[in-house]
Design a protein around this motif. Sequence first.
Motif, PDB file in Angstrom:
ATOM      1  N   ILE A  73      40.130  45.019  63.310  1.00  0.00           N
ATOM      2  CA  ILE A  73      39.152  44.825  64.194  1.00  0.00           C
ATOM      3  C   ILE A  73      39.990  44.876  65.520  1.00  0.00           C
ATOM      4  N   ALA A  74      39.206  45.631  66.548  1.00  0.00           N
ATOM      5  CA  ALA A  74      39.978  45.638  67.833  1.00  0.00           C
ATOM      6  C   ALA A  74      38.711  45.172  68.628  1.00  0.00           C
ATOM      7  N   GLY A  98      41.598  41.252  71.997  1.00  0.00           N
ATOM      8  CA  GLY A  98      41.895  40.607  70.740  1.00  0.00           C
ATOM      9  C   GLY A  98      42.135  41.422  69.429  1.00  0.00           C
ATOM     10  N   PHE A  99      42.537  40.892  68.267  1.00  0.00           N
ATOM     11  CA  PHE A  99      42.507  41.784  67.036  1.00  0.00           C
ATOM     12  C   PHE A  99      42.287  40.917  66.138  1.00  0.00           C
ATOM     13  N   CYS A 115      46.633  43.928  61.438  1.00  0.00           N
ATOM     14  CA  CYS A 115      45.321  43.110  61.568  1.00  0.00           C
ATOM     15  C   CYS A 115      44.464  43.539  60.140  1.00  0.00           C
ATOM     16  N   ARG A 116      45.002  43.868  59.467  1.00  0.00           N
ATOM     17  CA  ARG A 116      43.914  44.264  58.148  1.00  0.00           C
ATOM     18  C   ARG A 116      43.234  43.079  57.662  1.00  0.00           C
ATOM     19  N   GLU A 123      29.131  37.483  52.359  1.00  0.00           N
ATOM     20  CA  GLU A 123      29.472  37.019  53.770  1.00  0.00           C
ATOM     21  C   GLU A 123      30.853  36.568  53.978  1.00  0.00           C
ATOM     22  N   LYS A 124      31.499  36.987  54.941  1.00  0.00           N
ATOM     23  CA  LYS A 124      32.585  36.645  55.348  1.00  0.00           C
ATOM     24  C   LYS A 124      32.619  36.448  56.949  1.00  0.00           C
ATOM     25  N   ARG A 125      33.372  35.192  57.624  1.00  0.00           N
ATOM     26  CA  ARG A 125      33.308  35.086  58.939  1.00  0.00           C
ATOM     27  C   ARG A 125      34.640  34.807  59.386  1.00  0.00           C
ATOM     28  N   ILE A 126      35.094  35.530  60.329  1.00  0.00           N
ATOM     29  CA  ILE A 126      36.331  35.373  61.226  1.00  0.00           C
ATOM     30  C   ILE A 126      35.895  35.110  62.700  1.00  0.00           C
ATOM     31  N   SER A 127      37.095  34.537  63.315  1.00  0.00           N
ATOM     32  CA  SER A 127      37.102  34.172  64.734  1.00  0.00           C
ATOM     33  C   SER A 127      38.208  35.162  65.254  1.00  0.00           C
ATOM     34  N   ILE A 128      37.948  35.676  66.322  1.00  0.00           N
ATOM     35  CA  ILE A 128      39.170  36.476  67.163  1.00  0.00           C
ATOM     36  C   ILE A 128      39.136  36.092  68.504  1.00  0.00           C
ATOM     37  N   LYS A 129      40.263  35.591  68.941  1.00  0.00           N
ATOM     38  CA  LYS A 129      40.415  34.753  70.247  1.00  0.00           C
ATOM     39  C   LYS A 129      40.942  35.759  71.160  1.00  0.00           C
TER      40      LYS A 129
END
Length: 131
Positions: A73-74, A98-99, A115-116, A123-129
Motif C-alpha cells: 500500500i502507498a 506513507g507505505f 511494504c508487502r 478482516e485485517k486492520r493496519i495503520s499507516i503513519k
Amino acid sequence: MFTALFSLLSLFWTAEATLTIDVANTTTRGGTIRVAVFRDNQRFLEDKPYLVRVIKDDVRSVSLPLEPGWYAIAIFHDQNNNGQLDKKLFGIPKEPYGFSNNFRPVMSAPKFSDCRLQVERGEKRISIKLI
C-alpha cells in the motif's frame, strides 16, 4: 462424496477479505488522501495500481474489499487536490506520504518486498503513519 463436492465448490468460490487502513499523522487540513493498492505481480509504484481509493482528509480510515493475497500500500495526502504527489528538488515528496509496514525509504523509493503484507480471509486492520 461430500469432500469431493466441497473441493469442487471451493474452486468456484473466492472468499473475500477486508483490509482496513487507519491513516495516522495527518497534520494539515484540506485536500484528499489517496490510497493505492498494488498486487504481488505488479511493479510497485511503477505500474498502475490494482485499486485506488480517494477519501476526504478528515476521514481517518478506509476499508477495502480484496481477495486474499500479498499486497503493498502507498498513500499520500494530496493537500492541494491536484491528483499527484508534489515533489521538491531531487524528487523528494512535498506532501505527506506513507507505505504499508510503515516503511521509511532512505535514499530511494521502496520495493514491493519492503511494504508487502498478506491479506487473508476475514478482516485485517493496519495503520499507516504519514511522514
